[in-house]
Design a protein around this motif. Sequence first.
Motif, PDB file in Angstrom:
ATOM      1  N   LEU A  17     -13.350 -36.290  50.311  1.00  0.00           N
ATOM      2  CA  LEU A  17     -13.407 -35.187  49.354  1.00  0.00           C
ATOM      3  C   LEU A  17     -12.527 -35.473  48.132  1.00  0.00           C
ATOM      4  O   LEU A  17     -12.894 -35.149  46.991  1.00  0.00           O
ATOM      5  CB  LEU A  17     -12.979 -33.881  50.022  1.00  0.00           C
ATOM      6  CG  LEU A  17     -13.908 -33.362  51.133  1.00  0.00           C
ATOM      7  CD1 LEU A  17     -13.324 -32.115  51.783  1.00  0.00           C
ATOM      8  CD2 LEU A  17     -15.292 -33.076  50.583  1.00  0.00           C
ATOM      9  N   LYS A  51     -13.844 -35.946  44.280  1.00  0.00           N
ATOM     10  CA  LYS A  51     -13.309 -35.128  43.196  1.00  0.00           C
ATOM     11  C   LYS A  51     -12.668 -35.983  42.107  1.00  0.00           C
ATOM     12  O   LYS A  51     -12.926 -35.789  40.910  1.00  0.00           O
ATOM     13  CB  LYS A  51     -12.283 -34.136  43.756  1.00  0.00           C
ATOM     14  CG  LYS A  51     -11.686 -33.212  42.694  1.00  0.00           C
ATOM     15  CD  LYS A  51     -10.696 -32.228  43.311  1.00  0.00           C
ATOM     16  CE  LYS A  51     -10.092 -31.326  42.241  1.00  0.00           C
ATOM     17  NZ  LYS A  51      -9.098 -30.378  42.819  1.00  0.00           N
ATOM     18  N   GLU A  52     -11.838 -36.959  42.498  1.00  0.00           N
ATOM     19  CA  GLU A  52     -11.047 -37.711  41.524  1.00  0.00           C
ATOM     20  C   GLU A  52     -11.825 -38.838  40.865  1.00  0.00           C
ATOM     21  O   GLU A  52     -11.589 -39.153  39.692  1.00  0.00           O
ATOM     22  CB  GLU A  52      -9.788 -38.259  42.200  1.00  0.00           C
ATOM     23  CG  GLU A  52      -8.827 -37.170  42.656  1.00  0.00           C
ATOM     24  CD  GLU A  52      -7.526 -37.730  43.200  1.00  0.00           C
ATOM     25  OE1 GLU A  52      -7.425 -38.977  43.334  1.00  0.00           O
ATOM     26  OE2 GLU A  52      -6.618 -36.934  43.504  1.00  0.00           O
ATOM     27  N   ASN A  74     -15.799 -36.831  40.027  1.00  0.00           N
ATOM     28  CA  ASN A  74     -15.755 -35.513  39.389  1.00  0.00           C
ATOM     29  C   ASN A  74     -16.637 -34.491  40.099  1.00  0.00           C
ATOM     30  O   ASN A  74     -17.267 -33.641  39.470  1.00  0.00           O
ATOM     31  CB  ASN A  74     -16.156 -35.627  37.914  1.00  0.00           C
ATOM     32  CG  ASN A  74     -15.179 -36.457  37.115  1.00  0.00           C
ATOM     33  OD1 ASN A  74     -14.063 -36.021  36.820  1.00  0.00           O
ATOM     34  ND2 ASN A  74     -15.583 -37.682  36.784  1.00  0.00           N
ATOM     35  N   LYS A 112     -16.726 -31.499  42.801  1.00  0.00           N
ATOM     36  CA  LYS A 112     -15.944 -30.514  43.532  1.00  0.00           C
ATOM     37  C   LYS A 112     -16.878 -29.710  44.415  1.00  0.00           C
ATOM     38  O   LYS A 112     -17.905 -29.214  43.958  1.00  0.00           O
ATOM     39  CB  LYS A 112     -15.207 -29.584  42.567  1.00  0.00           C
ATOM     40  CG  LYS A 112     -14.312 -28.570  43.257  1.00  0.00           C
ATOM     41  CD  LYS A 112     -13.622 -27.660  42.245  1.00  0.00           C
ATOM     42  CE  LYS A 112     -12.762 -26.619  42.954  1.00  0.00           C
ATOM     43  NZ  LYS A 112     -12.128 -25.692  41.984  1.00  0.00           N
ATOM     44  N   SER A 125     -21.194 -30.105  36.662  1.00  0.00           N
ATOM     45  CA  SER A 125     -21.345 -31.558  36.744  1.00  0.00           C
ATOM     46  C   SER A 125     -21.210 -32.157  35.356  1.00  0.00           C
ATOM     47  O   SER A 125     -21.316 -31.460  34.344  1.00  0.00           O
ATOM     48  CB  SER A 125     -22.704 -31.934  37.344  1.00  0.00           C
ATOM     49  OG  SER A 125     -23.760 -31.498  36.507  1.00  0.00           O
TER      50      SER A 125
END
Length: 704
Positions: free
Chosen positions: A531, A535-536, A539, A541, A593
């Motif tokens: 996860l 996210k990092e 991008n 979430k 997005s």
Amino acid sequence: MEKNLRQQKTTIIKIALFGPESTGKTTLAKQLADYYKTKWVPEFARDYLQEKWEENKHICVADDMMPIAYGQTALENKKLEIANKYLFCDTNLMVTKVFSEMYYGFCDPLLHEAALKHEYDLFFLTDIDVPWEKDDIRDTPEGRETVFSVFKQTLIDTKKPFITLSGNKKSRLKKAVSIINDLALAKENGFSSEDFVQIYNRGISFETILKQLKNFEKGIAKSNLIRPATINDGILSLSEDQFQQKALFFDEQKDKFKIKKFVPASGAATRMYKFLTAFVNDFDIKKETINAYINRKNDKELAIFIVGMEKFPFFETVDKKLREIYPDFETLERDYKNYYFIKLLLSPDYFNSANKPKAVLPFHLYKTHIANPIEEHFNECVHYASSKNVSNLHFTVSEIHQELFEKAVREVKEKIEKHSGITINIGYSYQNRSTDSITIDAENKLVKDKNGDLIFRPGGHGALIENLNNLDSDLIFIKNIDNVIQNHIDKITLYKKALAGVLIEVQQKVFECLDSIDRHEIKEEQLEDILVFAKEKLNIKMSDDFNKFTFENKINKIKEILNRPIRVCGMVKNEGEPGGGPFWVMNDQGNASLQIVETSQVDLANKKQLAILTESTHFNPVDLVCSIKNYKSENFNLLNFVDQNAGFIVEKSVEGKTVRSYELPGLWNGSMANWLTVFVAVPLITFNPVKTVNDLLKAAHQPQ
């Protein structure tokens, strides 16, 4: 028998089976009547001639043509009275006319006139790819090809709407049913049979046409911008050392990949010379000076062109030709010299620059020669898009321009291969005609040409997602045909390799996660790491309700999100160039997005959306590296990842009238909307497009 060749009027859809003997007409007519629970019209001549044969072994003669025509007409009118929505005619007077002309060398004028007048919503021309079956009244199987060509030419000459049916019984029925269903839909929506056949022959499904009409009526939903993507908020920023590291990583990994460079290059250079074309069409050298024209039109582009004329790579070539055509050229006034120069540059009889593809035009002047964009893409290709001493270069071209492309390729391929030691494989593809759009006028009516044919327009560069979908490559560099550079190939190479290095790093992590999921090796503690990576690095979430999922559903959701094609896109600082930029966008499901958004996709009347647009710091230079295979080395179907709601309605001019057409979601916009996306900031030196001929005067396109 009543001697009447008049066809009864009806709203029933009538389908005529048309073709040589023993091509499956009767079989198909029966099948279709059974499928649609309606009637079919048998061949009157069969019973008529069979009876003659059985009575006295007499065969068909010229005098039989009119009785057959009368009998066929009466039989069709009779069946029409009891038909249900459709009527399928095993034969018709056009068949009788053809046989009369073929076997007896003439056709009774009454039969000829009636055959032309009889109307059917569609003719199915039955192909000769089925076995010939003998019976008492059939001729010989020899010469079927010739007979078939006569039947086909008859339909063409008489302008009857027809579609050829080939294949076995089962496939013909399936194809015919699909066509008839679409034809009925077309009729319900006011399309003529001729319109329908044009659409069908272009390979466009009628469902697609209806969607286009709906888009015209309701418009295209605008993007819902959240905020611009900026450095460290959607755009990855790398130091020079990091670029070097990513490029080195690519070099270490590249031999594991089948690499290709994909160059959209279909269009002509019309826009590149638009202001010069307008000048030639509007200017009268006998009535005003060029300076007066520039002031009257406020045409700064023309002024720049004339001032910089001698710096263009084509100057000496055009100038030399001018002196051949006009022996007294040197004595002419400056305005005449400039005017003749521009006319010659555009003239179809000489350089024809505006009608050629950009790919073959002179872009860069070197000491030894003049290079076009094809040569420059060759140069780039061997520098960064190769593995195991092989480079694969794919151009999307217009069919009418392919010969020019191939000639240009032949002129540079051997030279660059010899110099680089790399073998270059060239591929071409055309934009699929089935992606074209119909056009409508201001009253939402179909636009047709002077011959009454529908006018279609290409579906935009978004259509090229199909071309990309057909490639067999692990890693694909994408760059526009006009974005080339004369200098600093080493820097271009560095940044392109670095983008590819970023992609490989991301791909390896994604594939590792998906492999682990397949092997059921993901535990609760590893789930959090995935996860964080999503996210990092990507991008992504997860939605607020993700934590409510069971562990199994969480794993399934992660697999769904990660198992997608990947794109890494270079982004340059926004310096006012027209085109798309990187934004955070909210979709219909409320998910955010990263997307490349064109200005035309933004609701400019919405002050909040306009403010977000103007706050954009970066611009999309169409500098992409893509991965189109999954973790099992299988090709994705890229069409499954298109946002079909992200198309465009564009206005064009046809014969001086404004028309509208639909363009598909852009190749790097909506067509890649559901890909895994990474934006990377790259220097402006990587972006050197030639949108107008004057761009060739910029430093990137001038000799050092």
